[in-house]
Design a protein around this motif. Structure first.
Motif, PDB file in Angstrom:
ATOM      1  N   LEU A  59      11.419   3.949  -7.582  1.00  0.00           N
ATOM      2  CA  LEU A  59      10.211   3.688  -6.819  1.00  0.00           C
ATOM      3  C   LEU A  59      10.516   3.654  -5.333  1.00  0.00           C
ATOM      4  CD1 LEU A  59       8.515   1.045  -9.113  1.00  0.00           C
ATOM      5  CD2 LEU A  59       8.086   3.484  -8.969  1.00  0.00           C
ATOM      6  N   ALA A  60       9.713   4.358  -4.554  1.00  0.00           N
ATOM      7  CA  ALA A  60       9.933   4.484  -3.119  1.00  0.00           C
ATOM      8  C   ALA A  60       9.074   3.478  -2.372  1.00  0.00           C
ATOM      9  CB  ALA A  60       9.583   5.909  -2.676  1.00  0.00           C
ATOM     10  N   ALA A  61       9.054   3.631  -1.065  1.00  0.00           N
ATOM     11  CA  ALA A  61       8.221   2.761  -0.251  1.00  0.00           C
ATOM     12  C   ALA A  61       6.754   3.027  -0.541  1.00  0.00           C
ATOM     13  CB  ALA A  61       8.506   3.006   1.229  1.00  0.00           C
ATOM     14  N   SER A  62       5.927   2.039  -0.260  1.00  0.00           N
ATOM     15  CA  SER A  62       4.505   2.164  -0.542  1.00  0.00           C
ATOM     16  C   SER A  62       3.883   3.287   0.271  1.00  0.00           C
ATOM     17  CB  SER A  62       3.775   0.851  -0.227  1.00  0.00           C
ATOM     18  OG  SER A  62       4.236  -0.181  -1.068  1.00  0.00           O
ATOM     19  N   ALA A  63       2.919   3.961  -0.330  1.00  0.00           N
ATOM     20  CA  ALA A  63       2.190   5.016   0.366  1.00  0.00           C
ATOM     21  C   ALA A  63       0.908   4.451   0.946  1.00  0.00           C
ATOM     22  CB  ALA A  63       1.866   6.158  -0.605  1.00  0.00           C
ATOM     23  N   PRO A  68       0.202  -2.387 -11.863  1.00  0.00           N
ATOM     24  CA  PRO A  68      -0.405  -2.920 -10.643  1.00  0.00           C
ATOM     25  C   PRO A  68      -0.524  -1.878  -9.532  1.00  0.00           C
ATOM     26  CG  PRO A  68       1.609  -4.119 -11.218  1.00  0.00           C
ATOM     27  CD  PRO A  68       1.449  -3.030 -12.207  1.00  0.00           C
ATOM     28  N   LEU A  69      -1.463  -2.113  -8.619  1.00  0.00           N
ATOM     29  CA  LEU A  69      -1.747  -1.157  -7.556  1.00  0.00           C
ATOM     30  C   LEU A  69      -0.549  -0.932  -6.646  1.00  0.00           C
ATOM     31  CD1 LEU A  69      -3.781   0.640  -6.080  1.00  0.00           C
ATOM     32  CD2 LEU A  69      -4.505  -1.374  -4.782  1.00  0.00           C
ATOM     33  N   ASP A  70       0.189  -1.997  -6.312  1.00  0.00           N
ATOM     34  CA  ASP A  70       1.316  -1.821  -5.395  1.00  0.00           C
ATOM     35  C   ASP A  70       2.397  -0.931  -6.004  1.00  0.00           C
ATOM     36  OD1 ASP A  70       1.944  -3.735  -7.283  1.00  0.00           O
ATOM     37  OD2 ASP A  70       3.288  -4.838  -5.955  1.00  0.00           O
ATOM     38  N   VAL A  71       2.570  -1.015  -7.334  1.00  0.00           N
ATOM     39  CA  VAL A  71       3.555  -0.158  -8.003  1.00  0.00           C
ATOM     40  C   VAL A  71       3.050   1.278  -8.088  1.00  0.00           C
ATOM     41  CG1 VAL A  71       4.798   0.272 -10.165  1.00  0.00           C
ATOM     42  CG2 VAL A  71       4.498  -2.079  -9.342  1.00  0.00           C
ATOM     43  N   SER A  72       1.783   1.437  -8.455  1.00  0.00           N
ATOM     44  CA  SER A  72       1.243   2.795  -8.587  1.00  0.00           C
ATOM     45  C   SER A  72       1.212   3.513  -7.247  1.00  0.00           C
ATOM     46  CB  SER A  72      -0.159   2.754  -9.204  1.00  0.00           C
ATOM     47  OG  SER A  72      -1.051   2.012  -8.405  1.00  0.00           O
ATOM     48  N   MET A  73       1.024   2.776  -6.150  1.00  0.00           N
ATOM     49  CA  MET A  73       1.053   3.415  -4.836  1.00  0.00           C
ATOM     50  C   MET A  73       2.465   3.854  -4.462  1.00  0.00           C
ATOM     51  SD  MET A  73      -1.904   3.912  -3.686  1.00  0.00           S
ATOM     52  CE  MET A  73      -1.573   4.352  -1.988  1.00  0.00           C
ATOM     53  N   GLN A  74       3.469   3.186  -5.016  1.00  0.00           N
ATOM     54  CA  GLN A  74       4.843   3.645  -4.819  1.00  0.00           C
ATOM     55  C   GLN A  74       5.075   4.958  -5.571  1.00  0.00           C
ATOM     56  OE1 GLN A  74       8.016   0.599  -5.028  1.00  0.00           O
ATOM     57  NE2 GLN A  74       6.367  -0.904  -5.153  1.00  0.00           N
TER      58      GLN A  74
END
Length: 397
Positions: A104-108, A353-359
């Protein structure tokens, strides 16, 4: 002069090679040369909304009383939906055979929709947009809906008015022809800039994921789409499939925009002899809702997230994902990486969760130089392939 005498495809290939070489050898010139690509895409995007509105309006206003093209238009749209679900199933199958995990990378950045209803609401609002605003913002759904309504209203207009409408549409189409002739120069600039600024290093860490994505798109383009064409036409599908990949897919690969490729597809459809009453509607619709490659991207990256987090995906949930991916893909905008922000919608199906999916979205942006290019090439070429196949219905009767 000999270079100018070559066909458009050889010229584009030369542009790609020269752009890649200069991008590697003279990266300092990349930004300046990249402007050529930006201007090319900007010109296509500028002329496309006006072209769509005038073509559809004129085609409907001057349309014959026969309802065959209306029936064919419905069949093409239905085929778009079947194609997107089929693409999601292909992606599901490959992801199960070759499960992918991602670091998982930084948030988009971005604001993804939280439900399918949000996507459908956005589509409905675009349909009733102000026509001037639709032209200014490149809202093709709005352009299409107003073109249909105005075209139906103008059917009762005097013949001279309808003739002038056709002249206006032909005039814009002529301008599009001039712009398309600049494709080799524009693609040269796009390739030069991409190679110099991104290179291939960024893809190394996600080569496996990118391979699965591209493989699914190739299966769709070279196996599933030809199967659909054969079932409809009962003829060898590969000549038309290959030609559409060459003349539509190549430009879409480098522009990475279904919207920008609308003029290219309209020009190709005309050269293929497809009924203008059919392609003037199905090509703009396809550029907005026929996102076969997007369905593959959404399904593959969502399943990569579930594999990474160790979430078990049951068969009913997997099939539901295919449907959700197809519906979500319809809401993907016709711009570069338009499908990536719809991944959180599909991830929510599995409680991610949203924060993970945005990664996960951020990972998509890392490989987008390959993923989005291949996705757009599949999306755009499929529009013409399906339109051509359905146009052949009843030709021999």
């Amino acid at each position: 002069m000999r270079l100018l005498e070559l066909g458009l495809i050889p010229q584009i290939v030369i542009g790609v090679v020269l752009g890649a070489v200069l991008g590697m050898l003279l990266p300092s010139l990349a930004e300046s040369l990249g402007l050529l690509g930006q201007l090319f895409v900007a010109m296509l995007k500028a002329v496309a909304p006006l072209l769509v509105m005038l073509l559809v309006m004129s085609a409907i206003a001057n349309r014959h009383e026969s309802g065959s093209d209306g029936r064919k238009t419905f069949i093409v749209v239905a085929l778009y939906i079947v194609g997107m679900v089929s693409a999601a199933v292909v992606a599901l199958t490959l992801s199960q055979i070759f499960p992918q995990t991602i670091a998982l990378a930084a948030s988009a950045e971005g604001a993804p929709p939280v439900a399918v209803s949000a996507v459908l609401t956005d589509v409905l609002l675009k349909l009733v947009d102000n026509p001037i605003n639709a032209l200014l913002t490149g809202n093709f759904l709005g352009c299409l809906s107003w073109a249909i309504l105005l075209g139906m209203s103008f059917r009762k207009a005097p013949h001279t008015f309808r003739d002038h409408l056709q002249v206006a549409a032909d005039g814009v189409a002529t301008i599009v022809g001039y712009v398309i002739k600049l494709a080799p120069i524009g693609i040269f600039g796009l390739v030069c800039f991409t190679v110099a600024t991104v290179g291939m290093e960024a893809l190394a860490g996600y080569a496996s994921l990118a391979t699965v994505l591209v493989a699914a798109m190739l299966i769709m383009a070279l196996l599933i789409n030809p199967l659909f064409v054969f079932l409809i036409t009962r003829k060898n599908p590969y000549p038309i499939v290959i030609r559409c990949l060459e003349e539509s897919g190549i430009t879409a690969f480098f522009t990475r925009s279904s919207a920008a490729n609308i003029p290219v597809n309209l020009n190709l459809a005309k050269k293929l002899g497809i009924s203008e009453e059919l392609y003037s509607v199905t090509i703009p619709v396809g550029a907005t809702v026929n996102m076969t490659g997007a369905a593959i991207t959404i399904t593959t990256l969502t399943l990569a997230a579930t594999h990474t987090l160790g979430i078990e995906v049951s068969m009913p949930a997997a099939l539901l994902l295919c449907v959700i991916s197809a519906l979500s893909a319809c809401g993907a905008s016709g711009v570069p990486s338009g499908s990536l922000l719809l991944i959180p919608l599909a991830c929510s199906l599995f409680g991610i969760p949203l924060d993970v999916s945005m990664q996960v979205v951020a990972v998509g942006f890392i490989i987008s130089v390959i993923q989005d290019s291949a996705e757009t090439a599949l999306n755009s070429s499929t529009d013409v392939v399906y339109t051509y196949a359905v146009d052949q219905l009843g030709e021999e009767s």
